[in-house]
Design a protein around this motif. Structure first.
Motif, PDB file in Angstrom:
ATOM      1  N   GLN A 134       6.763  -4.066  13.624  1.00 44.06           N
ATOM      2  CA  GLN A 134       7.484  -3.251  12.652  1.00 44.06           C
ATOM      3  C   GLN A 134       6.803  -3.349  11.288  1.00 44.06           C
ATOM      4  O   GLN A 134       6.176  -4.353  10.950  1.00 44.06           O
ATOM      5  CB  GLN A 134       8.945  -3.696  12.523  1.00 44.06           C
ATOM      6  CG  GLN A 134       9.123  -5.096  11.968  1.00 44.06           C
ATOM      7  CD  GLN A 134      10.582  -5.507  11.818  1.00 44.06           C
ATOM      8  OE1 GLN A 134      11.495  -4.714  12.079  1.00 44.06           O
ATOM      9  NE2 GLN A 134      10.824  -6.722  11.387  1.00 44.06           N
ATOM     10  N   VAL A 135       6.938  -2.270  10.513  1.00 45.99           N
ATOM     11  CA  VAL A 135       6.476  -2.243   9.127  1.00 45.99           C
ATOM     12  C   VAL A 135       7.704  -1.984   8.268  1.00 45.99           C
ATOM     13  O   VAL A 135       8.325  -0.923   8.375  1.00 45.99           O
ATOM     14  CB  VAL A 135       5.415  -1.156   8.889  1.00 45.99           C
ATOM     15  CG1 VAL A 135       4.922  -1.216   7.446  1.00 45.99           C
ATOM     16  CG2 VAL A 135       4.250  -1.313   9.856  1.00 45.99           C
ATOM     17  N   LEU A 136       8.053  -2.954   7.419  1.00 42.98           N
ATOM     18  CA  LEU A 136       9.257  -2.847   6.597  1.00 42.98           C
ATOM     19  C   LEU A 136       8.943  -2.201   5.254  1.00 42.98           C
ATOM     20  O   LEU A 136       7.834  -2.317   4.732  1.00 42.98           O
ATOM     21  CB  LEU A 136       9.865  -4.235   6.373  1.00 42.98           C
ATOM     22  CG  LEU A 136      10.279  -4.999   7.633  1.00 42.98           C
ATOM     23  CD1 LEU A 136      10.876  -6.349   7.257  1.00 42.98           C
ATOM     24  CD2 LEU A 136      11.256  -4.193   8.478  1.00 42.98           C
ATOM     25  N   ALA A 137       9.938  -1.568   4.688  1.00 42.44           N
ATOM     26  CA  ALA A 137       9.760  -0.890   3.397  1.00 42.44           C
ATOM     27  C   ALA A 137       9.656  -1.907   2.272  1.00 42.44           C
ATOM     28  O   ALA A 137      10.365  -2.914   2.271  1.00 42.44           O
ATOM     29  CB  ALA A 137      10.931   0.048   3.137  1.00 42.44           C
ATOM     30  N   PRO A 138       8.781  -1.665   1.302  1.00 39.00           N
ATOM     31  CA  PRO A 138       8.735  -2.533   0.122  1.00 39.00           C
ATOM     32  C   PRO A 138       9.922  -2.245  -0.785  1.00 39.00           C
ATOM     33  O   PRO A 138      10.596  -1.227  -0.637  1.00 39.00           O
ATOM     34  CB  PRO A 138       7.421  -2.135  -0.551  1.00 39.00           C
ATOM     35  CG  PRO A 138       7.251  -0.698  -0.162  1.00 39.00           C
ATOM     36  CD  PRO A 138       7.811  -0.563   1.224  1.00 39.00           C
ATOM     37  N   THR A 139      10.160  -3.134  -1.717  1.00 35.68           N
ATOM     38  CA  THR A 139      11.269  -2.926  -2.655  1.00 35.68           C
ATOM     39  C   THR A 139      10.816  -2.249  -3.936  1.00 35.68           C
ATOM     40  O   THR A 139      11.641  -1.792  -4.721  1.00 35.68           O
ATOM     41  CB  THR A 139      11.923  -4.269  -3.019  1.00 35.68           C
ATOM     42  OG1 THR A 139      10.938  -5.140  -3.575  1.00 35.68           O
ATOM     43  CG2 THR A 139      12.529  -4.918  -1.790  1.00 35.68           C
ATOM     44  N   THR A 140       9.504  -2.184  -4.145  1.00 39.22           N
ATOM     45  CA  THR A 140       8.946  -1.555  -5.345  1.00 39.22           C
ATOM     46  C   THR A 140       8.268  -0.254  -4.958  1.00 39.22           C
ATOM     47  O   THR A 140       7.423  -0.235  -4.059  1.00 39.22           O
ATOM     48  CB  THR A 140       7.929  -2.482  -6.034  1.00 39.22           C
ATOM     49  OG1 THR A 140       8.562  -3.729  -6.292  1.00 39.22           O
ATOM     50  CG2 THR A 140       7.445  -1.881  -7.338  1.00 39.22           C
ATOM     51  N   ILE A 141       8.576   0.832  -5.613  1.00 33.88           N
ATOM     52  CA  ILE A 141       8.188   2.157  -5.158  1.00 33.88           C
ATOM     53  C   ILE A 141       6.670   2.355  -5.140  1.00 33.88           C
ATOM     54  O   ILE A 141       6.135   3.046  -4.282  1.00 33.88           O
ATOM     55  CB  ILE A 141       8.865   3.243  -6.014  1.00 33.88           C
ATOM     56  CG1 ILE A 141       8.698   4.609  -5.342  1.00 33.88           C
ATOM     57  CG2 ILE A 141       8.317   3.259  -7.432  1.00 33.88           C
ATOM     58  CD1 ILE A 141       9.577   5.683  -5.925  1.00 33.88           C
ATOM     59  N   ARG A 142       5.940   1.759  -6.075  1.00 35.16           N
ATOM     60  CA  ARG A 142       4.503   2.000  -6.138  1.00 35.16           C
ATOM     61  C   ARG A 142       3.692   0.949  -5.375  1.00 35.16           C
ATOM     62  O   ARG A 142       2.478   0.955  -5.421  1.00 35.16           O
ATOM     63  CB  ARG A 142       4.043   2.054  -7.601  1.00 35.16           C
ATOM     64  CG  ARG A 142       4.538   3.272  -8.343  1.00 35.16           C
ATOM     65  CD  ARG A 142       3.989   3.321  -9.759  1.00 35.16           C
ATOM     66  NE  ARG A 142       4.411   4.540 -10.440  1.00 35.16           N
ATOM     67  CZ  ARG A 142       5.554   4.684 -11.075  1.00 35.16           C
ATOM     68  NH1 ARG A 142       6.403   3.675 -11.112  1.00 35.16           N
ATOM     69  NH2 ARG A 142       5.882   5.818 -11.667  1.00 35.16           N
ATOM     70  N   MET A 143       4.386   0.036  -4.763  1.00 36.69           N
ATOM     71  CA  MET A 143       3.694  -1.003  -4.011  1.00 36.69           C
ATOM     72  C   MET A 143       3.915  -0.785  -2.526  1.00 36.69           C
ATOM     73  O   MET A 143       4.646   0.092  -2.104  1.00 36.69           O
ATOM     74  CB  MET A 143       4.194  -2.395  -4.434  1.00 36.69           C
ATOM     75  CG  MET A 143       3.923  -2.724  -5.877  1.00 36.69           C
ATOM     76  SD  MET A 143       2.149  -2.803  -6.218  1.00 36.69           S
ATOM     77  CE  MET A 143       2.163  -3.335  -7.929  1.00 36.69           C
ATOM     78  N   GLY A 144       3.279  -1.615  -1.722  1.00 38.18           N
ATOM     79  CA  GLY A 144       3.536  -1.535  -0.301  1.00 38.18           C
ATOM     80  C   GLY A 144       2.280  -1.633   0.519  1.00 38.18           C
ATOM     81  O   GLY A 144       1.179  -1.807   0.007  1.00 38.18           O
ATOM     82  N   GLN A 145       2.441  -1.512   1.788  1.00 32.00           N
ATOM     83  CA  GLN A 145       1.396  -1.834   2.737  1.00 32.00           C
ATOM     84  C   GLN A 145       0.439  -0.663   2.973  1.00 32.00           C
ATOM     85  O   GLN A 145       0.830   0.498   2.902  1.00 32.00           O
ATOM     86  CB  GLN A 145       2.030  -2.254   4.065  1.00 32.00           C
ATOM     87  CG  GLN A 145       3.074  -3.341   3.944  1.00 32.00           C
ATOM     88  CD  GLN A 145       4.448  -2.838   3.572  1.00 32.00           C
ATOM     89  OE1 GLN A 145       4.667  -1.645   3.420  1.00 32.00           O
ATOM     90  NE2 GLN A 145       5.380  -3.745   3.407  1.00 32.00           N
ATOM     91  N   ASN A 146      -0.787  -1.018   3.311  1.00 32.83           N
ATOM     92  CA  ASN A 146      -1.795  -0.033   3.688  1.00 32.83           C
ATOM     93  C   ASN A 146      -2.075  -0.213   5.172  1.00 32.83           C
ATOM     94  O   ASN A 146      -2.650  -1.221   5.585  1.00 32.83           O
ATOM     95  CB  ASN A 146      -3.073  -0.251   2.862  1.00 32.83           C
ATOM     96  CG  ASN A 146      -4.197   0.678   3.275  1.00 32.83           C
ATOM     97  OD1 ASN A 146      -3.983   1.663   3.994  1.00 32.83           O
ATOM     98  ND2 ASN A 146      -5.406   0.378   2.845  1.00 32.83           N
TER      99      ASN A 146
END
Length: 511
Positions: free
Chosen positions: A333-345
């Motif tokens: 699974q890939v979970l959503a980040p809590t910061t809108i401009r951050m997150g996984q690639n």
């Protein structure tokens, strides 16, 4: 007066005899120390052989750290009781090991320290082992640790020392064949997973330089299972071949061959000719099962979190669950980040020769939702995935157990199956699929579940975009009659289930 002296002498003699006797109480305990002293951290693994099994039962060892200068032991810096240093490991007959870490040793490079292991029995303290360690800058980005064979240690043994240094930088200089370390009579070398808790994650770096580690098996029932259980650092340019990980856990588990949980960066890593086997008996809302061929869960807010340019070749995943299960061929699974401009690639990844089998048996005794997400690439994702492909076979089977005691068990039974993703989750952080594909056979053999979404590319999409993507799939979906699978004490299927076809004929391959 003479009589009194005689009594005193006799008492003193008894005391001496007592001291001598007590001093021998731990003489037959053999102690070994494995110390790793790098940068600002000293890791001590103490191994005890005690035929009387007193260590960690009636006798508690303590590790003391002292200053050491000009061949003299100085002031005590810190002490740590081994019983509080994590679970002990039984590593052989009458042999147990534990680990302690002394960290945050500021300005320590070049200094020496004394490590002393002591234990008390019957009121007497005994020194079991002493070691002097010298701090180095080895393992920094400027001075990485080279994994290669030497006269003193094989490359495989040196690789295993990574577990004592969570912040180190490592570079492989040769392939690693763990069959060289297997015990006589064993079919395969059993490798213990490293860094299996969030509080003891791996934060360093491993650059495989396109080398391969192969021929090992991991048997682990931790919450985070993998070569690295919890990854917050970097792993790159590495191949894992002819490896197997098996897990049988009664509570939450995150399992992948490389990492159970990734909050770091994975790039150019391949898993080939390997197996992942997970069987969970947990049936509680709080005990989810997450499994991926490479990684279980990808999560976090750091923009450097990634799984890129990686692949799985001839990978076999077999999962059995009795409650919630999220399973993907590469990532669970890939979970959503809590910061809108951050997150996984998540991009540039490929799977070929996949054999993914999931068997889920509903044994629920509560109204908690049974949620099953299965995808050839990812079970569920709340982030965009691009430029990735899957080729292989997927088989998902569900059943309502006769032991299920919740009378409306079917009303909480939900299954999402897709050739690429089981579920894509819309959220304010953005999620989508672009230039992804699935090629192969997808077979779903289902009970009359409350909801079932089966798609050649995606099981269910929640308001996200799918662009430039495709599926060439042989799709087989079967629904069984309620009376064939449902225990008498449960209610009949809802109207929603009654409208489902009893069996869907096999469809022709579609573009």
């Amino acid at each position: 007066m003479k009589f009194k002296k005689t009594i005193l002498a006799f008492v003193a003699t008894l005391g001496l005899i007592g001291l001598v006797s007590c001093s021998k109480n731990l003489d037959n305990v053999t102690t070994k120390l494995n110390t790793t002293a790098r940068r600002d951290r000293i890791t001590v693994v103490a191994e005890f052989h005690d035929e009387e099994s007193r260590i960690f039962s009636s006798v508690t060892p303590t590790v003391y750290l002292y200053e050491f200068e000009n061949n003299k032991q100085g002031d005590e810096i810190e002490s740590k009781t081994l019983v509080n240093a994590g679970d002990s490991q039984n590593i052989g007959k009458d042999t147990t090991a534990k680990e302690v870490v002394f960290d945050n040793l500021e300005d320590s490079i070049g200094k020496q320290y004394n490590v002393v292991v002591k234990a008390s029995i019957d009121g007497y303290a005994h020194t079991l082992k002493t070691a002097t360690v010298s701090m180095t800058d080895e393992g920094t980005k400027a001075n990485p640790i080279l994994i290669k064979s030497t006269d003193e240690m094989s490359a495989e043994e040196k690789f295993l020392s990574i577990q004592y240094d969570r912040d180190g930088y490592y570079v492989l200089e040769e392939d690693l064949d763990f069959s060289e370390l297997k015990a006589e009579g064993d079919e395969v070398y059993k490798l213990n997973p490293m860094f299996t808790t969030e509080s003891n994650s791996f934060k360093g770096s491993i650059d495989g330089k396109n080398h391969t580690i192969k021929n090992f098996k991991i048997e682990s029932n931790n919450q985070y299972n993998g070569l690295i259980g919890y990854l917050e650092g970097k792993v790159s340019n590495l191949a894992i071949e002819n490896a197997e990980i098996t897990t049988a856990r009664t509570s939450e588990t995150n399992t992948g061959l490389l990492a159970g949980y990734n909050a770091g960066a994975i790039s150019n890593v391949e898993v080939k000719n390997s197996k992942v086997k997970v069987e969970s008996t947990a049936y509680s809302l709080t005990y989810p099962l997450v499994v991926g061929g490479l990684v279980g869960t990808v999560a976090g807010d750091d923009s450097d979190i990634a799984v890129v340019n990686s692949k799985a070749t001839n990978l076999e995943l077999t999962v059995k669950a009795v409650h919630r299960a999220t399973v993907g061929g590469l990532i669970g699974q890939v979970l959503a980040p809590t910061t809108i401009r951050m997150g996984q690639n998540i991009s540039g990844n490929n799977i070929t020769g996949l054999k993914l089998t999931v068997n889920q048996e509903n044994k629920t005794s509560t109204k908690d939702d049974i949620l099953v997400y299965v995808g050839g690439f990812v079970g569920s994702t709340a982030r965009t995935i691009t430029d990735s492909n899957v080729a292989g076979d997927i088989v998902v089977t569900t059943a309502l157990s006769s032991s299920a005691t919740y009378k409306e068990g079917l009303k909480v039974y939900n299954v999402f199956v897709g050739g690429f993703a089981g579920l894509t989750v819309d959220n304010s952080r953005g999620a989508g699929l672009k230039n992804v594909s699935f090629t192969g056979k997808l077979e779903a053999d289902l009970t009359p579940v409350y909801t079932a979404y089966v798609g050649g590319l995606v099981g269910a999409m929640n308001g996200i975009s799918v662009t430039e993507s495709r599926a060439k799939v042989e799709l087989v979906v079967k629904f069984h009659k309620a009376e064939e699978v449902k225990p008498e004490e449960n209610t009949k299927p809802t109207d929603g289930e009654a409208t489902k076809p009893e069996e869907k004929p096999e469809e022709k391959p579609e573009e």
